[in-house]
Design a protein around this motif. Structure first.
Motif, PDB file in Angstrom:
ATOM      1  N   ASP A 328       0.825  -1.207   0.000  1.00 29.87           N
ATOM      2  CA  ASP A 328       0.000   0.000   0.000  1.00 29.87           C
ATOM      3  C   ASP A 328       0.858   1.255   0.000  1.00 29.87           C
ATOM      4  OD1 ASP A 328       0.797  -0.865   2.583  1.00 29.87           O
ATOM      5  OD2 ASP A 328      -0.615   0.559   3.488  1.00 29.87           O
ATOM      6  N   ASP A 329       2.112   1.127   0.409  1.00 28.54           N
ATOM      7  CA  ASP A 329       3.032   2.255   0.460  1.00 28.54           C
ATOM      8  C   ASP A 329       4.299   1.852  -0.292  1.00 28.54           C
ATOM      9  OD1 ASP A 329       5.200   3.963   1.285  1.00 28.54           O
ATOM     10  OD2 ASP A 329       3.998   4.623   2.998  1.00 28.54           O
ATOM     11  N   ILE A 330       4.526   2.442  -1.462  1.00 28.62           N
ATOM     12  CA  ILE A 330       5.642   2.043  -2.310  1.00 28.62           C
ATOM     13  C   ILE A 330       6.988   2.314  -1.638  1.00 28.62           C
ATOM     14  CG2 ILE A 330       6.798   2.434  -4.513  1.00 28.62           C
ATOM     15  CD1 ILE A 330       4.210   0.828  -4.685  1.00 28.62           C
ATOM     16  N   THR A 331       7.080   3.441  -0.933  1.00 31.28           N
ATOM     17  CA  THR A 331       8.338   3.767  -0.261  1.00 31.28           C
ATOM     18  C   THR A 331       8.664   2.737   0.809  1.00 31.28           C
ATOM     19  OG1 THR A 331       8.034   6.131  -0.669  1.00 31.28           O
ATOM     20  CG2 THR A 331       9.549   5.509   1.098  1.00 31.28           C
ATOM     21  N   ALA A 332       7.666   2.379   1.612  1.00 33.05           N
ATOM     22  CA  ALA A 332       7.884   1.377   2.659  1.00 33.05           C
ATOM     23  C   ALA A 332       8.252   0.034   2.049  1.00 33.05           C
ATOM     24  CB  ALA A 332       6.630   1.246   3.517  1.00 33.05           C
ATOM     25  N   THR A 333       7.610  -0.303   0.940  1.00 32.56           N
ATOM     26  CA  THR A 333       7.913  -1.576   0.285  1.00 32.56           C
ATOM     27  C   THR A 333       9.340  -1.595  -0.254  1.00 32.56           C
ATOM     28  OG1 THR A 333       5.589  -1.841  -0.331  1.00 32.56           O
ATOM     29  CG2 THR A 333       7.190  -3.174  -1.514  1.00 32.56           C
ATOM     30  N   SER A 334       9.763  -0.492  -0.873  1.00 31.09           N
ATOM     31  CA  SER A 334      11.123  -0.411  -1.389  1.00 31.09           C
ATOM     32  C   SER A 334      12.141  -0.509  -0.260  1.00 31.09           C
ATOM     33  CB  SER A 334      11.307   0.894  -2.165  1.00 31.09           C
ATOM     34  OG  SER A 334      12.590   0.968  -2.741  1.00 31.09           O
ATOM     35  N   ASN A 335      11.837   0.130   0.863  1.00 30.78           N
ATOM     36  CA  ASN A 335      12.735   0.039   2.018  1.00 30.78           C
ATOM     37  C   ASN A 335      12.821  -1.392   2.548  1.00 30.78           C
ATOM     38  OD1 ASN A 335      13.312   2.778   1.928  1.00 30.78           O
ATOM     39  ND2 ASN A 335      11.723   3.327   3.411  1.00 30.78           N
ATOM     40  N   SER A 336      11.678  -2.083   2.559  1.00 32.43           N
ATOM     41  CA  SER A 336      11.673  -3.475   3.016  1.00 32.43           C
ATOM     42  C   SER A 336      12.490  -4.357   2.084  1.00 32.43           C
ATOM     43  CB  SER A 336      10.232  -4.001   3.104  1.00 32.43           C
ATOM     44  OG  SER A 336       9.525  -3.343   4.136  1.00 32.43           O
ATOM     45  N   ILE A 337      12.385  -4.118   0.787  1.00 35.66           N
ATOM     46  CA  ILE A 337      13.178  -4.880  -0.172  1.00 35.66           C
ATOM     47  C   ILE A 337      14.672  -4.646   0.069  1.00 35.66           C
ATOM     48  CG2 ILE A 337      13.764  -5.079  -2.624  1.00 35.66           C
ATOM     49  CD1 ILE A 337      10.794  -4.549  -3.236  1.00 35.66           C
ATOM     50  N   ASP A 338      15.047  -3.384   0.317  1.00 30.23           N
ATOM     51  CA  ASP A 338      16.458  -3.078   0.596  1.00 30.23           C
ATOM     52  C   ASP A 338      16.961  -3.869   1.805  1.00 30.23           C
ATOM     53  OD1 ASP A 338      16.673  -1.280  -1.502  1.00 30.23           O
ATOM     54  OD2 ASP A 338      16.201   0.470  -0.265  1.00 30.23           O
ATOM     55  N   LYS A 339      16.146  -3.926   2.856  1.00 28.33           N
ATOM     56  CA  LYS A 339      16.573  -4.631   4.063  1.00 28.33           C
ATOM     57  C   LYS A 339      16.621  -6.138   3.835  1.00 28.33           C
ATOM     58  CE  LYS A 339      15.009  -1.047   7.252  1.00 28.33           C
ATOM     59  NZ  LYS A 339      14.043  -0.659   8.309  1.00 28.33           N
ATOM     60  N   LEU A 340      15.632  -6.671   3.107  1.00 27.27           N
ATOM     61  CA  LEU A 340      15.630  -8.103   2.850  1.00 27.27           C
ATOM     62  C   LEU A 340      16.832  -8.513   1.995  1.00 27.27           C
ATOM     63  CD1 LEU A 340      11.831  -8.779   2.234  1.00 27.27           C
ATOM     64  CD2 LEU A 340      13.213  -9.530   4.190  1.00 27.27           C
ATOM     65  N   LYS A 341      17.267  -7.630   1.114  1.00 26.86           N
ATOM     66  CA  LYS A 341      18.449  -7.938   0.319  1.00 26.86           C
ATOM     67  C   LYS A 341      19.690  -8.066   1.213  1.00 26.86           C
ATOM     68  CE  LYS A 341      19.224  -6.250  -3.717  1.00 26.86           C
ATOM     69  NZ  LYS A 341      19.508  -5.314  -4.821  1.00 26.86           N
ATOM     70  N   GLN A 342      19.712  -7.331   2.324  1.00 24.39           N
ATOM     71  CA  GLN A 342      20.822  -7.438   3.269  1.00 24.39           C
ATOM     72  C   GLN A 342      20.712  -8.694   4.138  1.00 24.39           C
ATOM     73  OE1 GLN A 342      21.357  -3.788   5.580  1.00 24.39           O
ATOM     74  NE2 GLN A 342      20.330  -2.621   3.968  1.00 24.39           N
ATOM     75  N   TRP A 343      19.482  -9.070   4.471  1.00 24.53           N
ATOM     76  CA  TRP A 343      19.267 -10.110   5.469  1.00 24.53           C
ATOM     77  C   TRP A 343      19.108 -11.506   4.877  1.00 24.53           C
ATOM     78  CZ3 TRP A 343      14.805  -6.894   8.067  1.00 24.53           C
ATOM     79  CH2 TRP A 343      15.360  -5.767   8.704  1.00 24.53           C
ATOM     80  N   LEU A 344      18.764 -11.601   3.597  1.00 23.70           N
ATOM     81  CA  LEU A 344      18.543 -12.900   2.981  1.00 23.70           C
ATOM     82  C   LEU A 344      19.764 -13.320   2.163  1.00 23.70           C
ATOM     83  CD1 LEU A 344      14.805 -12.505   1.891  1.00 23.70           C
ATOM     84  CD2 LEU A 344      15.692 -14.100   3.607  1.00 23.70           C
ATOM     85  N   PRO A 345      19.915 -14.614   1.887  1.00 23.32           N
ATOM     86  CA  PRO A 345      21.100 -15.101   1.162  1.00 23.32           C
ATOM     87  C   PRO A 345      21.191 -14.560  -0.265  1.00 23.32           C
ATOM     88  CG  PRO A 345      19.954 -16.904   2.270  1.00 23.32           C
ATOM     89  CD  PRO A 345      19.063 -15.714   2.361  1.00 23.32           C
TER      90      PRO A 345
END
Length: 360
Positions: A328-345
């Motif tokens: 629902d919030d593109i900015t929040a989603t993009s931020n979550s993707i950035d963090k998942l890229k750091q935290w996932l293999p």
């Protein structure tokens, strides 16, 4: 007074657990039974109980036989038919529903014949048992690969499809024949395993009627009751059925966050003959499968994420949970993707960038 029947589930893996959880708000009494490590007890079943399954096949035991032979085992004839790719594809042919050109790998067929009919790369699939990329074998003309000896009459051969992308449709059919569908889901597979799903996407909406017509024809032919999933290849504006699943499905997990009735509750409502309105999409949603990775509590800090952890032993290539991200919030989603890229293999870097390109 609660007059809904008790529902027994063949299987107590993650799908059985999520079916059980979704039934609680409806006060449906559910018991998911371990059929992989069965005990010798006799289940206290009554004649008006209902039986369903979280998977198409199960090991035979006294416990599984008691469940599968119950007169109210809904869709009992469907599981075996769709678990066998030969009979599943034969059904699609009978209904004139498009899929990849195929044939049975019998005793008489040769590699040369298959290459002549289907091209230089031919995909062999075991008739039963394969999932998440398992039970498959490529016949590649340039490497002189051969049909495995023990695959004769136990596999089908398919033409390799140069598809644009993979989509799926999850729908439900009620006992009165009414069919209801979620919007089409866009899927990305990696090494044969679903890794990311997104729904709904407006650019797929023009394919919705085509997909609904195909899946409703299948469910009506089978007199099916409950949720069924249809995985398809999109080739231009044409859909080709790849696989059918007579159950709740991985590509429908986004509905736990993105719809006011998720696929699990939809299935239980249908089995218990409870009213089913058209599910309302509350959020555009992305589902990220957690595959062979340890639980990371940092995922819980994401503002738009819901974690579903299956509490299974973590093994390479094994689905151990999933994250639903509301979009629902593109900015929040993009931020979550950035963090998942750091935290996932490392294996998640490309899928997460694919997700960003689709929604941001």
């Amino acid at each position: 007074m609660n007059n809904t029947p008790k529902v027994w589930i063949l299987g107590n893996g993650q799908l059985g657990a999520m079916l059980t959880h979704a039934s609680e708000p409806l006060a449906i009494n559910v018991e998911a039974i371990d059929i992989v490590n069965p005990d010798n007890r006799v289940l206290p079943m009554s004649s008006n109980d209902v039986v369903t399954a979280e998977r198409e096949q199960w090991p035979e035991s006294s416990l599984s036989l008691q469940l599968s032979e119950h007169p109210n085992f809904i869709n009992s004839s469907v599981f075996g038919l769709l678990a066998d790719r030969y009979t599943q594809k034969s059904l699609l042919n009978e209904l004139s529903i498009d899929s990849a050109p195929w044939q049975l790998v019998d005793d008489d067929v040769s590699e040369q014949v298959l290459h002549h009919k289907y091209g230089s790369n031919v995909l062999l699939k075991r008739r039963t048992g394969g999932y998440d990329g398992k039970g498959q074998h490529w016949l590649k003309q340039d490497s002189d690969s051969v049909i495995p000896a023990d695959w004769r009459n136990e596999a089908i051969a398919e033409q390799a499809i140069n598809f644009d992308e993979e989509v799926s449709l999850v729908g439900v059919r009620q006992a009165n024949g009414d069919c209801i569908f979620y919007p089409l889901t866009l899927n990305l597979h990696q090494d044969g395993i679903l890794i990311v799903s997104i729904a709904p996407l407006s650019r797929l909406s023009h394919l919705q009627a085509q997909a609904e017509s195909m899946l409703s024809s299948i469910m009506n032919k089978l007199d099916y009751v409950g949720v069924m999933a249809m995985e398809c290849f999109r080739v231009g504006d044409k859909l080709l059925v790849n696989e059918l699943a007579p159950r709740v499905h991985n590509s429908g997990h986004w509905t736990q966050t993105g719809s006011h009735i998720d696929q699990f509750q939809l299935h239980m409502r249908a089995l218990c003959n409870l009213p089913i309105p058209q599910p309302k999409v509350t959020f555009n949603c992305a589902m990220v499968n957690l595959i062979g990775t340890e639980n990371d509590q940092r995922w819980l800090s994401l503002s738009n994420a819901e974690l579903y952890w299956y509490n299974k032993e973590v093994r390479l290539g094994r689905k151990v949970g999933h994250l639903n991200l509301s979009i629902d919030d593109i900015t929040a989603t993009s931020n979550s993707i950035d963090k998942l890229k750091q935290w996932l293999p490392e294996q998640y870097q490309t899928p997460l960038e694919w997700l960003r390109s689709e929604i941001c």
